[in-house]
Design a protein around this motif. Sequence first.
Motif, PDB file in Angstrom:
ATOM      1  N   ASP A 126      -2.487 184.506 -35.158  1.00 53.82           N
ATOM      2  CA  ASP A 126      -3.714 185.271 -34.942  1.00 53.82           C
ATOM      3  C   ASP A 126      -3.496 186.251 -33.776  1.00 53.82           C
ATOM      4  O   ASP A 126      -3.769 185.923 -32.616  1.00 53.82           O
ATOM      5  CB  ASP A 126      -4.863 184.310 -34.635  1.00 53.82           C
ATOM      6  CG  ASP A 126      -6.184 185.040 -34.460  1.00 53.82           C
ATOM      7  OD1 ASP A 126      -6.211 186.281 -34.643  1.00 53.82           O
ATOM      8  OD2 ASP A 126      -7.178 184.381 -34.137  1.00 53.82           O
TER       9      ASP A 126
ATOM     10  N   SER B 273      -6.584 187.411 -31.548  1.00 54.58           N
ATOM     11  CA  SER B 273      -7.180 186.525 -30.552  1.00 54.58           C
ATOM     12  C   SER B 273      -6.842 186.994 -29.144  1.00 54.58           C
ATOM     13  O   SER B 273      -5.741 187.472 -28.875  1.00 54.58           O
ATOM     14  CB  SER B 273      -6.646 185.110 -30.770  1.00 54.58           C
ATOM     15  OG  SER B 273      -6.957 184.308 -29.656  1.00 54.58           O
TER      16      SER B 273
ATOM     17  N   LYS C 168      -6.759 184.980 -26.657  1.00 59.94           N
ATOM     18  CA  LYS C 168      -6.190 183.855 -25.914  1.00 59.94           C
ATOM     19  C   LYS C 168      -4.678 184.034 -25.726  1.00 59.94           C
ATOM     20  O   LYS C 168      -4.035 184.781 -26.459  1.00 59.94           O
ATOM     21  CB  LYS C 168      -6.439 182.560 -26.689  1.00 59.94           C
ATOM     22  CG  LYS C 168      -7.896 182.149 -26.755  1.00 59.94           C
ATOM     23  CD  LYS C 168      -8.014 180.891 -27.600  1.00 59.94           C
ATOM     24  CE  LYS C 168      -9.440 180.421 -27.700  1.00 59.94           C
ATOM     25  NZ  LYS C 168      -9.565 179.365 -28.724  1.00 59.94           N
TER      26      LYS C 168
ATOM     27  N   ARG D  45      -0.840 183.147 -26.165  1.00 60.88           N
ATOM     28  CA  ARG D  45      -0.116 182.510 -27.266  1.00 60.88           C
ATOM     29  C   ARG D  45       0.960 181.587 -26.695  1.00 60.88           C
ATOM     30  O   ARG D  45       1.455 181.822 -25.598  1.00 60.88           O
ATOM     31  CB  ARG D  45       0.578 183.579 -28.122  1.00 60.88           C
ATOM     32  CG  ARG D  45      -0.384 184.483 -28.828  1.00 60.88           C
ATOM     33  CD  ARG D  45       0.332 185.690 -29.431  1.00 60.88           C
ATOM     34  NE  ARG D  45      -0.620 186.763 -29.617  1.00 60.88           N
ATOM     35  CZ  ARG D  45      -0.312 188.060 -29.547  1.00 60.88           C
ATOM     36  NH1 ARG D  45       0.931 188.434 -29.306  1.00 60.88           N
ATOM     37  NH2 ARG D  45      -1.241 188.964 -29.716  1.00 60.88           N
TER      38      ARG D  45
ATOM     39  N   PRO E  79      -7.644 174.545 -39.067  1.00 64.62           N
ATOM     40  CA  PRO E  79      -6.832 175.694 -38.668  1.00 64.62           C
ATOM     41  C   PRO E  79      -5.372 175.330 -38.428  1.00 64.62           C
ATOM     42  O   PRO E  79      -5.093 174.292 -37.855  1.00 64.62           O
ATOM     43  CB  PRO E  79      -7.488 176.134 -37.360  1.00 64.62           C
ATOM     44  CG  PRO E  79      -8.101 174.890 -36.807  1.00 64.62           C
ATOM     45  CD  PRO E  79      -8.531 174.092 -37.983  1.00 64.62           C
TER      46      PRO E  79
ATOM     47  N   GLU F 204      -4.874 178.228 -34.362  1.00 62.86           N
ATOM     48  CA  GLU F 204      -5.411 177.374 -33.308  1.00 62.86           C
ATOM     49  C   GLU F 204      -4.484 176.188 -33.102  1.00 62.86           C
ATOM     50  O   GLU F 204      -4.559 175.205 -33.837  1.00 62.86           O
ATOM     51  CB  GLU F 204      -6.812 176.903 -33.709  1.00 62.86           C
ATOM     52  CG  GLU F 204      -7.710 176.626 -32.543  1.00 62.86           C
ATOM     53  CD  GLU F 204      -9.130 176.298 -33.000  1.00 62.86           C
ATOM     54  OE1 GLU F 204      -9.415 175.106 -33.154  1.00 62.86           O
ATOM     55  OE2 GLU F 204      -9.932 177.234 -33.203  1.00 62.86           O
TER      56      GLU F 204
ATOM     57  N   ARG G 217      -5.805 174.991 -28.226  1.00 63.45           N
ATOM     58  CA  ARG G 217      -6.656 175.761 -29.149  1.00 63.45           C
ATOM     59  C   ARG G 217      -6.331 177.258 -29.132  1.00 63.45           C
ATOM     60  O   ARG G 217      -7.194 178.107 -29.361  1.00 63.45           O
ATOM     61  CB  ARG G 217      -8.142 175.516 -28.848  1.00 63.45           C
ATOM     62  CG  ARG G 217      -8.475 174.024 -28.795  1.00 63.45           C
ATOM     63  CD  ARG G 217      -9.917 173.747 -28.951  1.00 63.45           C
ATOM     64  NE  ARG G 217     -10.349 173.950 -30.339  1.00 63.45           N
ATOM     65  CZ  ARG G 217     -11.543 173.606 -30.788  1.00 63.45           C
ATOM     66  NH1 ARG G 217     -12.424 173.078 -29.954  1.00 63.45           N
ATOM     67  NH2 ARG G 217     -11.875 173.810 -32.037  1.00 63.45           N
ATOM     68  N   SER G 218      -5.075 177.553 -28.866  1.00 61.96           N
ATOM     69  CA  SER G 218      -4.620 178.949 -28.842  1.00 61.96           C
ATOM     70  C   SER G 218      -3.594 179.146 -29.955  1.00 61.96           C
ATOM     71  O   SER G 218      -2.976 178.182 -30.396  1.00 61.96           O
ATOM     72  CB  SER G 218      -3.962 179.256 -27.501  1.00 61.96           C
ATOM     73  OG  SER G 218      -4.872 179.029 -26.459  1.00 61.96           O
ATOM     74  N   PRO G 219      -3.383 180.394 -30.378  1.00 62.64           N
ATOM     75  CA  PRO G 219      -2.364 180.643 -31.410  1.00 62.64           C
ATOM     76  C   PRO G 219      -0.995 180.153 -30.939  1.00 62.64           C
ATOM     77  O   PRO G 219      -0.572 180.480 -29.827  1.00 62.64           O
ATOM     78  CB  PRO G 219      -2.371 182.171 -31.547  1.00 62.64           C
ATOM     79  CG  PRO G 219      -3.696 182.600 -31.030  1.00 62.64           C
ATOM     80  CD  PRO G 219      -4.067 181.620 -29.955  1.00 62.64           C
TER      81      PRO G 219
END
Lengths: 450, 189
Positions: free
Chosen positions: A79, A82, A84, A86, A203, A208, A212-214
Motif C-alpha cells: 500500500d 498509506s 505510515k 513501511r 488484510p 497492514e 499495522r503498517s505496510p
Amino acid sequence: MIVKDFKPVLFDGAYVKGGWTLENYEKKGGYQAARKVLAMPRDPATNNIPAMIEEVKKSNLRGRGGAGFPTGMKWSFVDYKSKKNRYLAVNCDESEPGTCKDRVVVTYNPHMLIEGILICMHTCGIENGYVYIRGEFCVEFQHLVNAMAEAYKAGYLGKNVFGSGHTFHVTPHRGAGAYICGEETGLLSSLEGDRGYPKVKPPFPAVEGAWRSPTVVNNVQTLSSLPGIVNMGAEAWSKIGPERNSGSMVYCVSGHVNKPGLYEMPMHVTLKELIEEVCGGISDGLKAKAIIPGGSSMPVLRVDGKGYKASNGKDLTDDYNIRMDYDTLKNANTLLGSAAVIVMHEKTCMVSALYNLVRFYHHESCGQCTPCREGSGWLEKLVGRIYRGKGKPGDLETLLSVAGQMSGTTICLLADSVAMPVGAFVTKFREEFEHYVQHGKSMIADPIKL
Amino acid sequence: MAFQFNDEMKKQFEWLKQRYPTRQAVLLPALRLVEAQQGFVDEPSMEYVARELDLAPAFVNGVFTFYSHYRRKSDGEHVVWVCHTLPCALRGACKILEAFQEHLKLGVGETSADGKFTLKKAECLGSCTTHPVAQINEDYFENLTPEKVRDIVLALKNGEKPPHLSNGPSLEGGMKHWGPLADAYPEGK
C-alpha cells in the motif's frame, strides 16, 4: 536434465571458512548491484521505484520460502498510498523439516543477503528492516550481527548509504523456538513482541503488517537472489531454468541418500537425476520408495506411482522422472515448497514416518484455531494408535475425514500442512496402513523409533 | 537482590529500544539479554523486563511460555537438544538419543543432580542435510554417531571443549548478542 556448466550464485564460496567477510564479498563484485539500484531515484509520489519493481517482475523470481509467490507482484501489492512507515521483515525462521538452506546463506554469504535487503528496501521505500532468525541459530545470529556491524562501519547501512540520501536500518531479531513464526503473520506477531499467533488475511501484510503498517515479508534466499538479478539483468536471469520457474533453486536433500546436502541448480533437474546422479543414489544400495519433494508439509510422492491417480484420472507411473519445478510438481498434486527433498528407501515404514510428522505438527500448532489445535491432536492419537498396534477397522477413514475437515478452516496454513501429508501418506500407501491396522504391526521389519 | 541488567546488557537494551517503533517489540530480545546475563529467564527477571517495557508481568509470562528455546531456571549448565523430526529420525536419531541417555544417565526432560546437564528432544533444528543433529547450548553437532556422542559427553564432563563441532563460523569469545551492532552504530536510529 542437469545443467552441467551452471555456476552457483547463492552458494558461491559456500563452505569456505572465513570467506564471509565484507572484504571477500567486495572482491567478488559485491555491493555493485546495490550501488546501481541506490543510484536510481524514487518516485516522489509513492516513494518507491516502479521500474525496479517491474524489473523484478520480469525476472520471474518466485518466493523461495515455500509458497512460490512472485516477488515483484508481492512488492507491487504494498500500500504505497498509506502515510505510515513501511517495514521489511526478512524470514529466516527456517523451521520446515527438511529445509536448511537459509542457514547456509546466512553463514557463508551474509553480505549477499544484506545487499539484497538494501535493494528491496530502496525499491519499496523502506527505512527499517528486521531479520527474523530462528532462536536455535545462535552462532548464525551472532555471525549475522557481525556482518551487519561490518556493513554499518563501512557505511553500507545507516544514513546516506552510497550517497543516496536515504537511511537504511536492519536489525536482527531472534526468535525463540516456534515453528509457527515462519508463517508470515505469525512472524510479525512475534516481531511485535507477542506470542507467534498468525493473523487473519486479508488484510495482507503488504497492506497492514508489522505495527499495522505496510510490510514486505521475504525469505532469505529470495532477497539474496536480488543482487544476481540486478547484475545479470532480469531478462537474462529469467532464462535460467524452465519457463516461469526462473533462477537457481537450492535443493536440500536429506534422508536415505548417499550424499545428502544442499545443491544449487536450475530447475530443469528431474527427481531421479537429483537423487541418482547428484546425490549418489539411495543409501545401502536400496531402492527409493517415497519422496517428499518440498518440505514435510507437502504431499509425498510414491516412486513407483502405484495406488493413486493424477487429477486428470490417469495413472501416475512416472513420479520419479518428474521435473523439480514449481509448476510441474503442482500438476502432480504436490508442491515444490522450500525444495527440501526428504528421501525414504524401500525399508522405511510409512506409518511410523507419518506418526513422526503428525507429532511434529501437533507440537507446533499454536493453539489458536480449534480445527488445528484439536485436529492435529486427534491425528497424532489416531496414527499413534495404529503405530502401537492398537489400530481399529475404520481408523483410516476417520484419519482422512479429520484431515479433510481441517483444510481451509483455520487462520493460517498449519492445519493444511498436517492434513496434506496425512491425506497423501494414507492414500498412496494405503496397503501399508491397512496391513498395520490388521496385523497390529508394520509390514516393514524395522519401523522408525520415536 | 532483585534482577537488573548489568552495564553491557543495559547498553544493548537501550540500543534495541531505539530500533523498534514500540516498547513491546523489544520483549523477545530483552528476554535473550536476561538469558545472556544470568543464564536463564525467571520470574524476577520477567517482572523487571515488564516494568522496563511498560508491560503487564502476566503478558510477559504468557509470551515467554509460548517459546520453547529460552533457558529455564531448572535447566542444567549444558542443555542438550536432540533433534528427532523425520529427516533425523530416518538417519537414526533414535540411536543418538539413546547414546545421550546412556552417557548422561538421564531420561528425556531430566536434569542431572549436579545441575550440569539437561536432556531434551527437539523438533527440527534446521540442519537436515547433516543429520542426525543435536544442539548443546549454542553449538550444533552434525552427522552424529553414538561414538561421537560418547566423546562429546566425556569432554563436557571434563570441562573441555567438545569435539565434532559444526564446521561453520566459531564463536571465539562467546556470544556477544547485539553488542557489535550497538558498538558499530551507537546512535541506534
